[in-house]
Design a protein around this motif. Structure first.
Motif, short mmCIF file in Angstrom:
data_model
loop_
_atom_site.label_atom_id
_atom_site.label_comp_id
_atom_site.label_asym_id
_atom_site.label_seq_id
_atom_site.Cartn_x
_atom_site.Cartn_y
_atom_site.Cartn_z
N ARG A 9 -77.86 -17.62 -21.56
CA ARG A 9 -77.77 -16.71 -22.72
C ARG A 9 -76.46 -16.84 -23.47
NH1 ARG A 9 -82.09 -13.11 -23.05
NH2 ARG A 9 -83.47 -13.63 -21.32
N ASP A 10 -75.35 -17.18 -22.76
CA ASP A 10 -74.09 -17.31 -23.52
C ASP A 10 -73.91 -18.73 -24.08
OD1 ASP A 10 -72.94 -18.95 -21.53
OD2 ASP A 10 -71.84 -17.32 -20.60
N GLY A 11 -74.93 -19.59 -23.89
CA GLY A 11 -74.93 -20.89 -24.55
C GLY A 11 -74.23 -22.01 -23.78
N ARG A 12 -73.69 -21.72 -22.60
CA ARG A 12 -73.06 -22.80 -21.83
C ARG A 12 -74.11 -23.80 -21.37
NH1 ARG A 12 -69.58 -19.72 -17.45
NH2 ARG A 12 -71.04 -18.08 -18.02
N ILE A 13 -75.18 -23.31 -20.74
CA ILE A 13 -76.24 -24.21 -20.27
C ILE A 13 -77.19 -24.50 -21.44
CG2 ILE A 13 -78.27 -24.39 -18.78
CD1 ILE A 13 -76.70 -22.91 -16.62
N LYS A 14 -77.35 -25.81 -21.70
CA LYS A 14 -78.22 -26.23 -22.82
C LYS A 14 -79.34 -27.12 -22.29
CE LYS A 14 -74.50 -26.12 -26.22
NZ LYS A 14 -73.47 -25.65 -25.24
N ARG A 15 -80.40 -27.24 -23.10
CA ARG A 15 -81.51 -28.12 -22.74
C ARG A 15 -81.00 -29.53 -22.45
NH1 ARG A 15 -85.65 -25.79 -20.45
NH2 ARG A 15 -86.02 -23.80 -21.42
N ASP A 16 -81.58 -30.15 -21.40
CA ASP A 16 -81.24 -31.51 -20.95
C ASP A 16 -80.00 -31.55 -20.06
OD1 ASP A 16 -83.38 -32.83 -21.91
OD2 ASP A 16 -82.41 -33.56 -23.73
N ASP A 17 -79.29 -30.43 -19.89
CA ASP A 17 -78.16 -30.42 -18.95
C ASP A 17 -78.66 -30.65 -17.52
OD1 ASP A 17 -76.31 -29.96 -20.90
OD2 ASP A 17 -75.88 -27.87 -20.36
N LEU A 18 -77.81 -31.30 -16.72
CA LEU A 18 -78.14 -31.49 -15.30
C LEU A 18 -77.49 -30.36 -14.50
CD1 LEU A 18 -79.64 -33.49 -13.37
CD2 LEU A 18 -77.36 -34.39 -12.81
N LEU A 19 -78.35 -29.56 -13.84
CA LEU A 19 -77.88 -28.40 -13.09
C LEU A 19 -78.05 -28.64 -11.59
CD1 LEU A 19 -79.79 -25.55 -15.03
CD2 LEU A 19 -77.69 -26.75 -15.70
N VAL A 20 -77.13 -28.07 -10.81
CA VAL A 20 -77.35 -27.98 -9.37
C VAL A 20 -77.25 -26.52 -8.98
CG1 VAL A 20 -76.65 -28.69 -7.08
CG2 VAL A 20 -76.35 -30.25 -8.98
N LEU A 21 -78.35 -25.97 -8.45
CA LEU A 21 -78.36 -24.61 -7.93
C LEU A 21 -78.14 -24.70 -6.43
CD1 LEU A 21 -79.58 -24.24 -10.71
CD2 LEU A 21 -81.47 -22.95 -9.71
N GLU A 22 -77.29 -23.84 -5.87
CA GLU A 22 -77.09 -23.90 -4.42
C GLU A 22 -76.82 -22.52 -3.85
OE1 GLU A 22 -73.82 -23.00 -3.61
OE2 GLU A 22 -72.42 -24.49 -4.41
N ALA A 23 -77.19 -22.33 -2.57
CA ALA A 23 -76.98 -21.02 -1.94
C ALA A 23 -76.96 -21.16 -0.42
CB ALA A 23 -78.07 -20.04 -2.35
N MET A 24 -76.35 -20.16 0.20
CA MET A 24 -76.30 -20.09 1.67
C MET A 24 -76.34 -18.62 2.05
SD MET A 24 -74.41 -21.21 4.72
CE MET A 24 -73.75 -20.10 5.94
N GLY A 25 -77.06 -18.31 3.12
CA GLY A 25 -77.15 -16.90 3.52
C GLY A 25 -77.54 -16.71 4.97
N GLY A 26 -77.86 -15.48 5.31
CA GLY A 26 -78.17 -15.10 6.68
C GLY A 26 -79.27 -15.96 7.27
N GLY A 27 -79.15 -16.22 8.56
CA GLY A 27 -80.10 -17.07 9.29
C GLY A 27 -79.40 -18.03 10.24
N PHE A 28 -78.53 -18.90 9.81
CA PHE A 28 -78.26 -19.21 8.42
C PHE A 28 -79.42 -19.93 7.73
CE2 PHE A 28 -73.56 -19.59 9.72
CZ PHE A 28 -73.31 -18.28 9.40
N THR A 29 -79.47 -19.77 6.41
CA THR A 29 -80.34 -20.59 5.58
C THR A 29 -79.47 -21.15 4.47
OG1 THR A 29 -80.84 -18.67 4.20
CG2 THR A 29 -82.41 -19.17 5.95
#
Ligand code: COA
Length: 323
Positions: A295-315
């Motif tokens: 929404r603030d325009g940093r991420i644009k179409r065609d950008d390469l994104l990496v989403l990552e997370a870690m949490g209980g489990g662990f997972t």
């Protein structure tokens, strides 16, 4: 490197929702033995949103889904799959996804929850994306939604200052394309159950329980696991860290984000940070951060994104996406 054309899941829109009430560290220090200085220095957190009595995981989830549908220029009638990642469902059952479905009015489609705590959104995304690739779904809403304030021990200053409530959503659609979700890698290791858990449950105590955490040990594992799964997912996508436009990480602690970026040699300016505004919202944190940066325009179409997370489990997990 450009991926080959195949049936893939593409993000068509994002949305988010936060409870009305925003609580600063100063305000928190009036009811908990803590200080703004301690919280900012150790975690980077400045604010968190806390649900009022009339705000629930499902109500926040539904609001975020409506926003994502509007962004995708779609209606509930277009949706054939809803996956909600949450560790704080409205009730033990039915699945929160079915409440969201009824509130949206797309009754009849597939709807279920995924429980992987802070990695929940990555797990939910992977399940929805796999169903889309397999052809058993076309348009999915994937939501991470939590009201962690309801499972916090407000007497335990080492945990209660760290978390907040909220929801984030994405619309995924199946297309023949070289874009969308390119590769996802997920892991779990139940040997570490006792480092981050809730001390109750429907099948044991018959109560909901409170969150318990050994923060230092979690921190150590988080940096190692996040770095390795990020590299693994990049390799699976045929990409390198130099090509990343944005890392959209789980927002647990600014120091974890900085340490992970440093370990991987990533430019910290490419890491989306919302932990200062939202604190740790568990499964909601990745889609909340994603929506903020779209929404603030940093991420644009065609950008390469990496989403990552870690949490209980662990997972833990990471997903490489050509947006
Ligand atoms: N305000 C003030 N002091 C606090 C405090 C608070 N909210 N919470 C803890 N302290 C105190 C402790 O009592 C302790 O005091 P002592 O040395 O006199 O005993 C001191 O601060 C250090 O506590 P410790 O727990 O060892 O701090 P830390 O440097 O490990 O930082 C975390 C604590 C929780 C911020 C840090 O461990 C962390 O971020 N861990 C990762 C947690 C996380 O992100 N989990 C979610 C993953 S999904």
């Amino acid at each position: 490197m450009s991926a080959t054309t195949a049936r893939r899941a593409v993000i068509k829109g994002t949305g988010s929702a936060l409870p009305r009430t925003r609580v600063s560290n100063e305000q928190l220090s009036e009811r908990v033995d803590t200080t703004d200085e301690w919280i900012v220095e150790r975690t980077g957190i400045r604010f968190r949103h806390i649900a009022e009595d009339d705000e629930t995981t499902s109500s926040l989830a539904t609001l975020s889904a409506k926003e994502a549908l509007a962004a995708a220029e779609m209606t509930p009638a277009d949706i054939d799959l809803i996956v909600v990642a949450t560790a704080t469902p409205d009730q033990t059952f039915p699945a929160t996804a079915t409440i969201v479905q009824n509130d949206l009015g797309c009754n009849g489609c597939v709807a279920f929850d995924v429980a992987a705590v802070c990695s929940g959104f990555l797990y939910a995304l992977s399940v929805a994306e796999s169903m889309i690739r397999a052809g058993s779904a076309q348009n999915a809403i994937v939501i991470g939604a939590e009201t962690f304030s309801r499972i916090l021990d407000w007497e335990d200053r080492a945990t209660c200052v760290l978390f907040g409530d909220g929801a984030g959503a994405v619309i995924l659609s199946g297309e023949e394309t070289d874009k969308g979700v390119l590769a996802t890698r997920l892991h779990a290791d139940g040997a570490h159950n006792q480092l981050l858990y809730v001390d109750g449950g429907a099948g044991t105590t018959g109560t909901v329980g409170k969150l318990r955490m050994k923060g230092r040990e979690v921190f150590r594992h988080a940096v190692v696991n996040l770095s390795s799964v990020l590299i693994e997912a990049l390799e699976a996508a045929g990409e390198t860290s130099d090509n990343i436009d944005w890392v959209v990480p789980h927002q647990a602690n600014a120091r974890i984000l900085d340490a992970t970026a440093k370990k991987l040699g990533l430019d910290p300016a490419k890491v989306i940070k919302t932990v200062d505004q939202h604190a740790n919202t568990s499964a909601a944190s990745v889609p909340l951060a994603l929506d903020a940066a779209v929404r603030d325009g940093r991420i644009k179409r065609d950008d390469l994104l990496v989403l990552e997370a870690m949490g209980g489990g662990f997972t833990w997990g990471a997903s490489v996406i050509r947006y």
